[in-house]
Write an enzyme that holds these catalytic residues in place. Structure first.
Site, PDB file in Angstrom:
ATOM      1  N   GLU A   1       0.773  -1.012   0.140  1.00  0.00           N
ATOM      2  CA  GLU A   1      -0.199  -0.176  -0.250  1.00  0.00           C
ATOM      3  C   GLU A   1       0.654   1.464  -0.060  1.00  0.00           C
ATOM      4  O   GLU A   1       1.823   1.579   0.825  1.00  0.00           O
ATOM      5  CB  GLU A   1      -0.795  -0.062   1.261  1.00  0.00           C
TER       6      GLU A   1
ATOM      7  N   CYS B   1       4.013   8.625   0.918  1.00  0.00           N
ATOM      8  CA  CYS B   1       4.593   8.018   2.084  1.00  0.00           C
ATOM      9  C   CYS B   1       3.938   6.470   1.495  1.00  0.00           C
ATOM     10  O   CYS B   1       3.293   5.900   0.666  1.00  0.00           O
ATOM     11  CB  CYS B   1       2.795   8.420   3.195  1.00  0.00           C
TER      12      CYS B   1
ATOM     13  N   CYS C   1       6.420  -6.427   7.124  1.00  0.00           N
ATOM     14  CA  CYS C   1       7.531  -5.953   7.957  1.00  0.00           C
ATOM     15  C   CYS C   1       8.194  -7.289   9.410  1.00  0.00           C
ATOM     16  O   CYS C   1       7.205  -7.972   9.901  1.00  0.00           O
ATOM     17  CB  CYS C   1       7.712  -4.747   8.801  1.00  0.00           C
TER      18      CYS C   1
ATOM     19  N   CYS D   1       6.239  -4.558  15.781  1.00  0.00           N
ATOM     20  CA  CYS D   1       6.114  -3.493  16.711  1.00  0.00           C
ATOM     21  C   CYS D   1       4.380  -3.839  17.505  1.00  0.00           C
ATOM     22  O   CYS D   1       3.766  -4.488  16.258  1.00  0.00           O
ATOM     23  CB  CYS D   1       5.833  -1.895  16.585  1.00  0.00           C
TER      24      CYS D   1
ATOM     25  N   CYS E   1       1.101  -1.935  15.033  1.00  0.00           N
ATOM     26  CA  CYS E   1       1.534  -1.812  14.007  1.00  0.00           C
ATOM     27  C   CYS E   1       0.462  -3.078  13.128  1.00  0.00           C
ATOM     28  O   CYS E   1       1.374  -3.800  13.459  1.00  0.00           O
ATOM     29  CB  CYS E   1       3.097  -0.981  13.452  1.00  0.00           C
TER      30      CYS E   1
ATOM     31  N   CYS F   1      -1.895   6.443   9.545  1.00  0.00           N
ATOM     32  CA  CYS F   1      -0.624   5.191  10.161  1.00  0.00           C
ATOM     33  C   CYS F   1      -1.104   3.347  10.847  1.00  0.00           C
ATOM     34  O   CYS F   1      -1.777   3.539  11.316  1.00  0.00           O
ATOM     35  CB  CYS F   1       0.388   5.990  11.797  1.00  0.00           C
TER      36      CYS F   1
END
Ligand code: SAH
Length: 364
Positions: free
Chosen positions: A97, A110, A117, A121, A124, A340
């Site tokens: 994305e 962005c 990933c 975290c 996230c 975010c």
């Protein structure tokens, strides 16, 4: 055709020098390299056939051997505030994305740097499924080209932030290649001051980036003033101690003179107490940096919550008292899950849906 394209190399993975070398090997004139890159990066033309100042036979040769864009826009969601989220399908079927955030005179994109990933975290969505693979430089560049293709002619991209899916410093070489294409005169020619690389704090990457002579902005996702707090949010494995990260940030500033910013996602009861604000203030005292406080954005599958408004204000106030420049960052594109940490959450949710429906039909 598309099958063939999957296996083709993309011209977007090459810099000017490399395209010049390629053309030399093909016994073509050197200046053709500049022409090709100018079509792509200045005029955003991504079909060989449309590059009208190239000889036809060269266009045909390139068409059979070199891809330009290898991914495609699968879906676009537009927010009421003008934010757009693109779901992009890569040539191997993976999805990433990218987000476009309009702001008067300062349109920002962005970008993702990895599929998934590895860091995981706690707050996230991108890390939930782990790392699938790195993006190539060209695939990162394509994110920008796709966004440009959706904009009206006069809209320009002013800022580029690597804050999408992935940890840029764990895909260092490809990210650097993309950064050069964004910054170089032969590329998008966006000033280094308008480019930001965000990292969870991979020291080796920060050190390398400081020496690239690029002077891009560095954002560090800190989320805690001490290792105990931080380890509840960022899994400690592979991650450096807070003190070493801040030291690497100080060295980055000393080397580049670019002010470093620290991202701090505020999570209720985890890292949002006044005591933690004071510790953060102490940690960063005397360092010309900026702290972005980001209230946690709810994502599926966690019980985490953002602190109450009052507590967020108090945290900010405490930092200000200690002379640390800070702000609470407003989230954009919330209504389309482009804010975010919400990236790719839905992709995974949809995958699950698919799986379920498949299972369902098999059972039926
Ligand atoms: N891996 C890099 C780049 C990813 S961007 C890094 O860690 O910096 C990471 C940033 O996205 C975080 O610093 C945080 O500012 C933001 N973010 C991610 N998930 C979020 C969430 N659920 N709520 C608020 N901010 C989030």
């Amino acid at each position: 055709m598309s099958q063939q394209k999957d296996e083709m190399k993309s011209i977007l993975d090459l810099n000017l020098l490399e395209v010049e070398q390629l053309f030399a090997e093909m016994s073509e004139l050197k200046y053709r390299a500049g022409q090709v890159l100018s079509w792509v990066y200045k005029r955003h033309v991504v079909e060989w056939a449309d590059m009208s100042n190239l000889p036809l036979r060269l266009r045909e040769k390139l068409l059979s051997e070199w891809a330009i864009v290898t991914s495609r826009i699968e879906k676009v969601r537009s927010s009421e505030d003008g934010t757009m989220k693109l779901l992009i399908q890569l040539s191997d079927g993976q999805e990433i994305e990218s987000v476009f955030i309009p702001e008067k005179g300062r349109n920002t994109v962005c970008l993702s740097t990895q599929v998934g990933c590895p860091i995981r975290c706690s707050f996230c969505a991108s890390g939930k499924g782990g790392l699938r693979r790195n993006l190539t430089s060209g695939e990162i560049v394509e994110e920008i080209l796709h966004i440009i293709s959706l904009l009206p002619g006069e809209a320009a991209i002013r800022n580029v932030v690597l804050m999408g899916m992935g940890e840029p410093m764990l895909n260092y070489d490809n990210v650097l290649g993309a950064l050069r294409a964004v910054n170089a005169e032969w590329g998008f020619h966006i000033g280094a001051r308008r480019i930001t690389v965000s990292t969870v704090g991979v020291i080796r990457g920060i050190e390398r980036l400081a020496k690239e002579n690029l002077q891009v902005n560095l954002a560090i996702s800190l989320h805690g003033p001490d290792d105990r707090t931080r380890s509840k949010i960022v899994p400690a494995r592979r991650i450096a101690p807070v003190k070493s990260i801040v030291e690497a940030a100080r060295n980055y500033f000393a080397e580049t003179r670019r002010r470093v910013s620290f991202e701090y996602v505020l999570i209720d009861g985890v890292n949002s107490s006044l005591r933690q604000a004071r510790d953060l203030g102490q940690l960063l005292k005397g360092f010309p940096c900026f702290v972005n406080l980001i209230p946690f954005n709810a994502i599926e599958g966690t019980a985490l919550k953002p602190p109450h408004h009052r507590h967020i204000r108090a945290f900010l106030h405490e930092l200000e008292l200690l002379g640390i420049p800070a702000a609470v960052r407003a989230s954009r594109g919330n209504d389309i899950a482009a804010a975010c940490g919400q990236l790719a959450g839905e992709v995974d949710a949809r995958r699950k849906e698919h799986r379920h429906s498949r299972v369902g039909s098999e059972a039926g």
